[in-house]
Design a protein around this motif. Sequence first.
Motif, mmCIF file in Angstrom:
data_model
loop_
_atom_site.group_PDB
_atom_site.id
_atom_site.type_symbol
_atom_site.label_atom_id
_atom_site.label_comp_id
_atom_site.label_asym_id
_atom_site.label_seq_id
_atom_site.Cartn_x
_atom_site.Cartn_y
_atom_site.Cartn_z
ATOM 1 N N LEU A 118 39.647 37.191 40.628
ATOM 2 C CA LEU A 118 39.470 38.600 40.253
ATOM 3 C C LEU A 118 38.811 38.666 38.883
ATOM 4 O O LEU A 118 39.412 38.272 37.887
ATOM 5 C CB LEU A 118 40.811 39.331 40.236
ATOM 6 C CG LEU A 118 41.765 39.106 41.426
ATOM 7 C CD1 LEU A 118 42.919 40.104 41.372
ATOM 8 C CD2 LEU A 118 41.036 39.239 42.755
ATOM 9 N N VAL A 170 43.628 35.715 38.317
ATOM 10 C CA VAL A 170 43.267 36.956 37.619
ATOM 11 C C VAL A 170 42.481 36.591 36.357
ATOM 12 O O VAL A 170 42.996 35.903 35.472
ATOM 13 C CB VAL A 170 44.529 37.777 37.256
ATOM 14 C CG1 VAL A 170 44.138 39.052 36.531
ATOM 15 C CG2 VAL A 170 45.340 38.082 38.507
ATOM 16 N N THR A 176 40.430 39.110 34.667
ATOM 17 C CA THR A 176 39.834 40.434 34.464
ATOM 18 C C THR A 176 39.729 40.853 33.002
ATOM 19 O O THR A 176 39.375 41.991 32.705
ATOM 20 C CB THR A 176 40.629 41.500 35.249
ATOM 21 O OG1 THR A 176 42.019 41.277 35.005
ATOM 22 C CG2 THR A 176 40.364 41.413 36.729
ATOM 23 N N GLY A 193 44.367 43.699 35.043
ATOM 24 C CA GLY A 193 45.049 42.398 34.903
ATOM 25 C C GLY A 193 46.487 42.585 34.442
ATOM 26 O O GLY A 193 47.415 41.955 34.956
ATOM 27 N N ILE A 204 48.566 44.109 37.320
ATOM 28 C CA ILE A 204 48.935 43.110 38.336
ATOM 29 C C ILE A 204 50.103 42.268 37.805
ATOM 30 O O ILE A 204 51.097 42.050 38.491
ATOM 31 C CB ILE A 204 47.714 42.216 38.696
ATOM 32 C CG1 ILE A 204 46.625 43.066 39.375
ATOM 33 C CG2 ILE A 204 48.133 41.048 39.595
ATOM 34 C CD1 ILE A 204 45.272 42.375 39.517
ATOM 35 N N PHE A 246 46.579 33.272 35.896
ATOM 36 C CA PHE A 246 45.870 34.130 34.928
ATOM 37 C C PHE A 246 45.107 33.234 33.953
ATOM 38 O O PHE A 246 45.671 32.251 33.449
ATOM 39 C CB PHE A 246 46.872 34.971 34.129
ATOM 40 C CG PHE A 246 47.711 35.877 34.970
ATOM 41 C CD1 PHE A 246 47.281 37.169 35.270
ATOM 42 C CD2 PHE A 246 48.937 35.453 35.480
ATOM 43 C CE1 PHE A 246 48.063 38.014 36.056
ATOM 44 C CE2 PHE A 246 49.720 36.279 36.266
ATOM 45 C CZ PHE A 246 49.289 37.562 36.558
#
Length: 362
Positions: free
Chosen positions: A8, A139, A141, A155, A158, A332
């Motif tokens: 993402l 993630v 983002t 982000g 989420i 992340f």
Amino acid sequence: MKTDIAILGAGASGLFLAKYLKKDYILIDQNEIPQKIKVSGGGKCNFTNEKVSYKNYLGNREFVDKILKYYTNKDVLKFFKDINYQKIKNNQYFASSSDEIIKKLNQKKFIAKILKVEKKDNFLIHTSKGIIEAKKVIVATGGISFTSLGATDIGYKIAENFGHTIITPKPALVGLTLQKNDFWMKNLSGVSLLCKVEIPLYQGKKIIDKKIFKDNILFSHRGITGPVILNTSLYWQKGSIKIDFLPNYKKIKTNKSPSNLLKPKRFITEFLKSQNIKDENKNLDLVVEKLKNYTLSPAGTFGFNKAEVTKGGIDINELNDFESKFCKNLYFIGEVLDVTGELGGYNFQWCFSSAKYLTDKI
Ligand SMILES: Cc1cc2nc3c(=O)[nH]c(=O)nc-3n(C[C@H](O)[C@H](O)[C@H](O)COP(=O)(O)OP(=O)(O)OC[C@H]3O[C@@H](n4cnc5c(N)ncnc54)[C@H](O)[C@@H]3O)c2cc1C
């Protein structure tokens, strides 16, 4: 649509991760062009620095150190060896154009706005163009500064949804606004000069250390900016900073007045006016003393829309090597995390290092 891995965000960290990923993946972004890379470094993308250490970052020092040592600035330079780049001031590496960096990193992506992520057997990524099912989600983002370039808080949302703590996001690498006492500086819009800034570092209410930066300050109608102030903003939380406006001054015998000896003249004249000091030789020592030890208490910052980065973000202590401790297969990387670098290519270096580390482990 189904995939093994959904990435993402196709900014610096998402693109770099995808570049090395040998598995089936879909890269999702609302923009075709990585906007922050495009505008970075004044269009020349300062992509790393000759000297990189965890000391150039805010965040969990041990973890940042481990990741920076895993994929170093030398590795980044090797990766970009076939583009035109140059080391300019302060050991910063710039490309001849950020388009070269983009060309090297860019790849096919699914263009859509990411709306939310939920977990059933697999992850379901809800986008403006339908749902994508993935076994793993990364993630990348980014932070929330410069919404004009497509930044969103997706982000953080989420992460929160899966039980993570968000360390309050704040603007960093940004100009600082002034309190009344220092409004005289607003008359100097456009003036720039070398200075040294000392910022106390706090733990709770206690000062535990300090940071010192020497570089240019730029006065603007809104307050103060320029590289030395952008770096100051990363560490500044509250209270005052000390500015030495004459870091290279050497005392000499002279009968000149302050404004005839010290530079730039426009700055000295405005300073004398603000302090009610006459421009006479007998006041020279006093003026020098005041200019070398100026105390300034910023009012705040120019805000997220002018900030190069966001400090704060997803608490790295709730991750295990970038994987959520609360949800398996959710990762992340990049600026969305609570790791923020100084000015000078440190933020891209973090994106590349965190991305490469994860690609190798996933
Ligand atoms: C003006 C400016 C100049 C800078 N210059 C430098 C520099 O010279 N050197 C340096 O080291 N750093 C620089 N930075 C900082 C650097 O750009 C960032 O730290 C870096 O881009 C962060 O990378 P990232 O991949 O984590 O996030 P980003 O690069 O921000 O990428 C995140 C991606 O996610 C996408 N996205 C976000 N939300 C959604 C959503 N809801 N749906 C779909 N897509 C979404 C965005 O479109 C974006 O493409 C600069 C930043 C700015 C703003």
